[in-house]
Structures are given as C-alpha cells and as structure tokens.
Design an enzyme around this catalytic site. Sequence first.
Site, short mmCIF file in Angstrom:
data_model
loop_
_atom_site.label_atom_id
_atom_site.label_comp_id
_atom_site.label_asym_id
_atom_site.label_seq_id
_atom_site.Cartn_x
_atom_site.Cartn_y
_atom_site.Cartn_z
N VAL A 1 19.80 8.73 -29.60
CA VAL A 1 20.35 7.36 -29.41
C VAL A 1 21.39 7.16 -28.98
O VAL A 1 21.98 8.37 -27.79
CB VAL A 1 20.64 7.00 -31.23
CG1 VAL A 1 19.50 6.94 -32.09
CG2 VAL A 1 21.75 8.07 -31.59
N ILE B 1 21.13 7.69 -23.70
CA ILE B 1 20.82 8.49 -24.64
C ILE B 1 21.24 9.92 -25.09
O ILE B 1 22.33 10.24 -24.07
CB ILE B 1 19.13 8.55 -24.33
CG1 ILE B 1 18.85 7.13 -24.01
CG2 ILE B 1 19.00 8.96 -25.71
CD1 ILE B 1 18.98 6.56 -25.75
N ASP B 2 21.65 9.69 -26.49
CA ASP B 2 22.51 11.58 -26.30
C ASP B 2 21.56 12.58 -27.09
O ASP B 2 20.74 12.64 -26.80
CB ASP B 2 23.82 11.24 -26.86
CG ASP B 2 23.33 10.59 -29.08
OD1 ASP B 2 21.85 10.48 -29.15
OD2 ASP B 2 24.39 10.29 -29.88
N ALA B 3 22.33 13.59 -27.19
CA ALA B 3 21.15 14.55 -27.81
C ALA B 3 20.70 14.71 -28.90
O ALA B 3 19.57 15.30 -29.51
CB ALA B 3 22.09 15.74 -27.84
#
Lengths: 159, 159, 159, 159
Positions: free
Chosen positions: B23, B18-20
Amino acid sequence: MRETPVFEHKLTVPFQDIDAAGVVFYAHLFRYAHEAYEDFMQHIGHSLQDILTAGSYLLPVVHAQADYRRPLHHADKLNIELRLTKLGRTSCTLGYRVLGDNQTEHASLQTVHVALDRTRQGPQTLPAPLQAALARLIPGSDCRADASVNPGAGRARKL
Amino acid sequence: MRETPVFEHKLTVPFQDIDAAGVVFYAHLFRYAHEAYEDFMQHIGHSLQDILTAGSYLLPVVHAQADYRRPLHHADKLNIELRLTKLGRTSCTLGYRVLGDNQTEHASLQTVHVALDRTRQGPQTLPAPLQAALARLIPGSDCRADASVNPGAGRARKL
Amino acid sequence: MRETPVFEHKLTVPFQDIDAAGVVFYAHLFRYAHEAYEDFMQHIGHSLQDILTAGSYLLPVVHAQADYRRPLHHADKLNIELRLTKLGRTSCTLGYRVLGDNQTEHASLQTVHVALDRTRQGPQTLPAPLQAALARLIPGSDCRADASVNPGAGRARKL
Amino acid sequence: MRETPVFEHKLTVPFQDIDAAGVVFYAHLFRYAHEAYEDFMQHIGHSLQDILTAGSYLLPVVHAQADYRRPLHHADKLNIELRLTKLGRTSCTLGYRVLGDNQTEHASLQTVHVALDRTRQGPQTLPAPLQAALARLIPGSDCRADASVNPGAGRARKL
C-alpha cells in the site's frame, strides 16, 4: 523510579533530503522515524520482514504527528530516540525525539500502530509474543529487558 | 450559513510510492499534502517560489499530523481537498482530506505553518497581503472570494 | 519522411526535489521519466496497473541512463518528451527529453524494458497486443496511430 | 598486478523503497549509489558538505547509468562496492557494484562527475587536492593509499 527504556537510531542527513528552503523537507522525518521503527522491531525480535512474510497480521500506522522545533541541514548527524509511550490491547504508540549536536531536540514525532487481521482487514489484539516484547519496554513494568530478546544490543540504551 | 471554501488537488498514486506491505507508504501522504499546499499557494497568488526568492519571510511547517482510515493503492485516483482551518496572527493551519473513489475519505491531515522572519529566524506576523488572501478563505468571513486573486480557478470549488 | 511519434508528460518541479546544491537531485529525473512512462503506458492501453494485476508478464527496467546538461530548479515547468527508440522481440527502449522554458533540453534519459515471464522469471517475447501498440510508434512503420488506442489524446502530439 | 582499491558502503533495503511490482524501484539504486559516493567523499577527506560550504567548485553528476540483473527486495542486506574507474582532467567516473547475499551482483552503476566553476558555471580542472586524493585510487598508480587520508578506514578494503 524506573526510566523509560529507549532505543537509538543514528543517521546522517543525506544530500538529497534538502528542500528548496535549504533545510530537510519536513515529511522526511517521518521516513527517518520509520527507519528507526523498522530497526527497533528487528531489535526486539519482530522484524517487519518476518511479520510481512509469515505473520497473520499487519501493523499499519493509523496516526502520525510531528512537531518541528529547529531546522535540520545537510550532513547533520542525528540521533533518533524511540520510546514505547503507550501499549494498548490492539495498538501501540511510539514516540521519537530527533536529536542533533549536543543532544539538542530538533523535532519530536509520534506514530500509532494498530494490529490488523490480514484476512478480515479489521483490528485484532496484538499477538501475545509481540505484546510481551513491547511490555518489557513500558516504564515501571515488572518485566525486565530480556537478554535473549536483545542479543547484540549495541545501539540500545537501557533496553 | 457559509460553507468553508475548498481547494482541490488531484493526483494518481505512482508506481514507486508503494511499500513492502503493498500500500502507499504513510509518509508519502504528507508529500501529497505539501504538493496540494504548493499548488494552493500559487493559486492564491503567493507561490512558494516567490516567497523563497523575494520574500523577507519563510513559512515552515511547525506541526503536521495525519489519520489514516483506508489504505491507498497503486494507480488510485485521489482528490485532496484543502481547507484553511485556522488563521492566527503569526500562523495558519491547513486541513486536507484525501478522497478516493466515490469521495471515500482515506486519510485526513493537518499542517501548521508559522511565518518566520528570515533575518531573525523568529516568528513574525503573517505579511498583510498573505493574511488578506487567506482571510478570504475563512468560512463566515465578510470577504468574498475575489476573482482577481483566483484567475483561472479551474481546480477550485467555492473559492 | 515520417517523424517519430512523441508522447508528452508535463510536471512542475516540487519544493522537496531539491538537493543540498540547490538544484533538482539527479536521480529524481529517473522518477520523472518513470511517471512519463506510466502515463504513456496507460495512454496506449497497457497500464502498468493492468499488467501487474492481470498480466502473465512484467516489464522491468534492465538498463537506465541519463545525461544532464543544465540544472533544474524548484518550480521549473518541465515537458518530458517520450519516444519509443527501439522495439525488439523481448524488449523495448524508450528515450526521454526533459525540456524547460523555450524547449531548452536540460537532460535526456533512456530506459530499456524487458518482458519477463512471471512464472519462469525469465525473458519472453513481448505479448502481441503490446508489441502491436508499440509498433505503431516506430517511425516509418506502416502502422498508423489508431484513434481507438489513443482516445482522448490530449497530451499526445503526432501519436 | 595491482587490484583496484574499493570502498564499501552497506545498507539494508527499507520498507518504503518497494514499488508496485514488489521489488526495489529502479531509481532508488541511484540514491543508494549517491549515498555511497557521499560516504566515500567524506572518507577521502573531501566531504560534499565542505565542498558546498567552502569550495569554489561543484561536482555535479553529468552522466549516470545502471544495469539491473536481479531484483532487490525489502530488508535485503546490500554491500555497494565503489571504485574510481576513470580520472580525467575535469571529471572523474565512479563505478558501483550492488551486491546481495553471497556477494551476488544485483546491479552495477556508473556516475560521471564534472568539476564546475561556481562563478562561471563552466567546467574547470579538478582541484589539485581532490585530484591527488583520487589519484591514489587508480589501479597501478604509483601513489599508495595514505593512512592519513583514510583514518579509521573501517569500511574500506585495500584503500
């Protein structure tokens, strides 16, 4: 004739980015490009962190592509040149050249980002301040690079 | 009319992808696609490991692209459909559809692989056995899927 | 005498996890361990996804360690054995053995997880249902593995 | 009393290092530490690249551990302090403090590296030049930091 403004991001290929064929795994170049992009957005005064914490919109990648010309190796010193190649109403396109020694091009990449309304989760026009900051980077644009937008522009050429 | 044979690779989005923005980080989809590709090559009897340890050629990615339609989230169960979309003399093109719940398409990707002579480091024709194994996957090809090539084809549909 | 219940997680080392020394980069083993842990938590009915979306607590790693005995290579088929090695009031400790061919141990790891109150961001007692699910895995515990907790326990031995 | 020499490595947490809990995934800190280590080895004149291409030995990690005190977030500016904490005959131990704003310690890590004879794949004594370069970093050592070893030591304090 005006040259395209270019933003530069430098990195050294770390030990762990190599694959079983002994060269940099191809997908890592999208990560390098994204780090250049993140650095660039901060540079033009629209850091991803600010957008994520305070913005009413997101700017996700909807398309990405890369062409690989020469393999990259551990400890290679890279210079990523980032250019704004297209500025639309709801989207922008960034181009990246991955240069090694003697400015040899190892790969080129492109990412397309769309402004997404956070509530509706649908496209929206690029917010005016971002639109303005990006417009300065379009070659032939009347807008000049504005020193207040690019304070200590140590890494930028011609921005 | 013949349908294109399709190879399926399943995965569940892990916690750390997951990213910041909450998603899946876009570049991870190239990694997912490559894992599908690695699985596929093993399946058709040409594992990357065999190519790397015993082959006179490599098969690097020279072009990659992705279109992102819907974000992916932690713990999403994905089905990656891999198809051979083009078979050339020295290269082949693979297409990937990343499907989530109810077979919704979240993204589609493409990778182009070129056969590279290991000594000369230049393009070469695809080795005949690999060419033959791939030719079976071209829709409308006279070649049928050969059971001996696809032994325990648990994950393959119509191969 | 009761044996420690053990949960198994299998994986094949992918192409891109190799480093410039030609072996699996050491930090990836923590990722493998975490994927085993995520799989395990789902298996005992306390998926990370449920905890993250519905729980009043988090379960972050506060300590991690690894000992590396033999290098791992591309395409190695691994079996990660996960055991609960300690169950405290606010924390639990998991041990992992990374086994290759012939059950040879390549590495062993440990992670300590603390229950963290999401509002206060301080430690709290492990929620009773999680405590109960974990207690079943303590060797010599009176609690038996409960079939309702481990429905299709295809991958678990002795759980 | 002599202070321990310390080498500093700075980084900003990138967008993609976040996990589903919204903080930096714990295993990434081993990657950050390794990048500090790689930078440090280059700094003392024994780059990993030189060891890998020209050396008769390798220096793999045989033990790694981390304690996590405070979560890290996207865009956090980190300073990793690296110290040599032990210098043995065949191995050395490095300690890392991960500092955020106001020098707050978020995590501390340790890696143990063993000199491995490339032919025998067994431990060997640390090569004399590396031993000497490291000995200078032991607090209380008679050896002074040697300017010729640390040319443009912009990032090093007290080395």
